[in-house]
Design an enzyme around this catalytic site. Structure first.
Site, short mmCIF file in Angstrom:
data_model
loop_
_atom_site.label_atom_id
_atom_site.label_comp_id
_atom_site.label_asym_id
_atom_site.label_seq_id
_atom_site.Cartn_x
_atom_site.Cartn_y
_atom_site.Cartn_z
N ARG A 11 0.84 -1.20 0.00
CA ARG A 11 0.00 0.00 0.00
C ARG A 11 0.88 1.26 0.00
NH1 ARG A 11 -0.60 4.75 2.53
NH2 ARG A 11 -0.20 3.75 4.53
N ASP A 12 1.55 1.53 1.09
CA ASP A 12 2.32 2.77 1.21
C ASP A 12 3.46 2.80 0.20
OD1 ASP A 12 3.07 5.22 2.17
OD2 ASP A 12 3.39 4.59 4.23
N HIS A 208 3.51 3.96 12.85
CA HIS A 208 3.82 3.94 11.42
C HIS A 208 4.96 4.93 11.21
CE1 HIS A 208 2.73 3.82 7.04
NE2 HIS A 208 3.20 5.05 7.08
N HIS A 210 8.51 6.42 9.13
CA HIS A 210 9.30 6.54 7.91
C HIS A 210 10.75 6.77 8.32
CE1 HIS A 210 6.10 7.17 4.67
NE2 HIS A 210 5.45 6.77 5.75
N CYS A 241 5.01 9.72 1.33
CA CYS A 241 3.72 10.42 1.21
C CYS A 241 3.83 11.47 0.12
CB CYS A 241 3.35 11.07 2.53
SG CYS A 241 1.84 12.05 2.39
N ASN A 250 9.23 4.05 3.97
CA ASN A 250 8.92 3.51 5.29
C ASN A 250 10.20 2.91 5.87
OD1 ASN A 250 6.28 2.86 3.49
ND2 ASN A 250 5.72 3.35 5.58
#
Ligand code: ZN
Length: 317
Positions: A11-12, A208, A210, A241, A250
């Protein structure tokens, strides 16, 4: 002690690479992650394909991933409509992001805080209509909680009020999300304690992170010290992002698992297995740089943490 590593690369990671990974490669990647021992995967996001074409096949991927018994299939949902699709596909966990920075919220979701909370309440109501054994876990994610590229630091009072409102609107849990890579170990400890003090320890389990400024793994250690037991990570450090300039990547799953094992934490994940699933990503996205020290340098000579960890487990049993 067990730490849950939640793989968010599909996803990310994928939403921030130019190329679109073919659906078949995504499925092979998920198979390999499960074979490596990964227990939770955020497999996609229920956003309009026009916005993020790389994730247009999320419903199919959720359905496919559900075929792996014991795997928690997570998906991001920006609103009620996304949640409706996620529930139809059968996701086990829904995460709805709320930017504690209202400027970021307007840029990212085109919604004010009040409007996002309204969506959260609507999603919670949809979930409550389901039979109890079919209700997914519902997480509200406080994004830009460690600072925002548009607004800078966000006042504690605003963060705490939004955490409370997420829980009151029907979330099972609030996660803290370092969308912009601003987090530092001291701030991780401080904010986790602060938010836990407001909504309770059980409601704050996940981080979460990064690795924008190289502090990703240091922040994990700080999070563990503060009682966090779930960490998002992405293979090869894919991700970032698009609305937070400079925030790319991440924390790297392979490096995270290596560190956790070295500290004696149980993840259930094999590093060799992760290196195998990473090759699927490299083959499917040949133009995309992959990051990670363990993959580049290899495991230390004589590294037996995986065996050591299982022996520790036996001793404790
Ligand atoms: Zn992220």
């Amino acid at each position: 002690m067990e730490i849950l590593v939640s793989e968010v690369g599909p996803r990310d990671g994928l939403q921030n690479v130019k190329a679109t990974m073919p659906t078949a490669a995504k499925k092979a990647w998920i198979d390999a992650l499960v074979a490596a021992g990964v227990k939770e995967i955020e497999v996609g996001s229920f956003v309009p394909p026009k916005l993020i074409p790389q994730l247009a096949d999320t419903a199919e991927i959720v359905d496919y991933a559900r075929g792996h018994a014991g795997l928690t299939v997570a998906a991001l949902v920006p609103n009620r409509r996304g949640a409706e699709n996620a529930l139809r596909a059968g996701a086990h966990k829904l995460t709805l992001p709320l930017s504690v920075s209202e400027a970021h919220s307007l840029a990212n979701l085109r919604k004010t805080h009040d409007q996002v909370i309204e969506e959260v309440a609507g999603v919670a109501a949809m979930i409550r209509e389901l039979p109890e054994d079919q209700r997914p876990h519902f997480e509200g994610s406080l994004s830009t909680v460690f600072g925002c590229t548009l607004e800078g630091m966000i006042p504690d009072a605003q963060i705490l009020s939004l955490a409370t409102r997420l829980m009151e609107a029907g979330c099972d849990e609030v996660g803290l999300s370092d969308t912009t890579g601003y987090a530092t170990p001291g701030e991780v400890k401080r904010l986790v304690k602060l938010v836990r003090g407001e909504v309770g320890d059980a409601a704050v389990q996940g981080l979460h992170l990064h690795n924008t400024r190289g502090l990703g793994l240091a922040n994990v250690v700080a999070g563990i010290d503060a009682g966090i037991t779930t960490f998002d990570a992405s293979q090869g450090g894919l991700g970032g992002c698009p609305f937070a300039p400079g925030a790319s990547g991440n924390i790297v799953t392979e490096d995270l698992v290596f560190m956790l094992q070295s500290m004696g934490f149980e993840t259930g994940i094999s590093i060799d297995g992760l290196l195998a699933s990473r090759r699927i990503v490299a083959d499917a996205l040949p133009d995309e740089p992959l990051y990670g020290f363990v993959a580049d340098a290899g495991l230390p000579k004589g590294w037996e943490a995986e065996r050591a960890a299982s022996e520790t487990q036996k001793e404790n049993a």
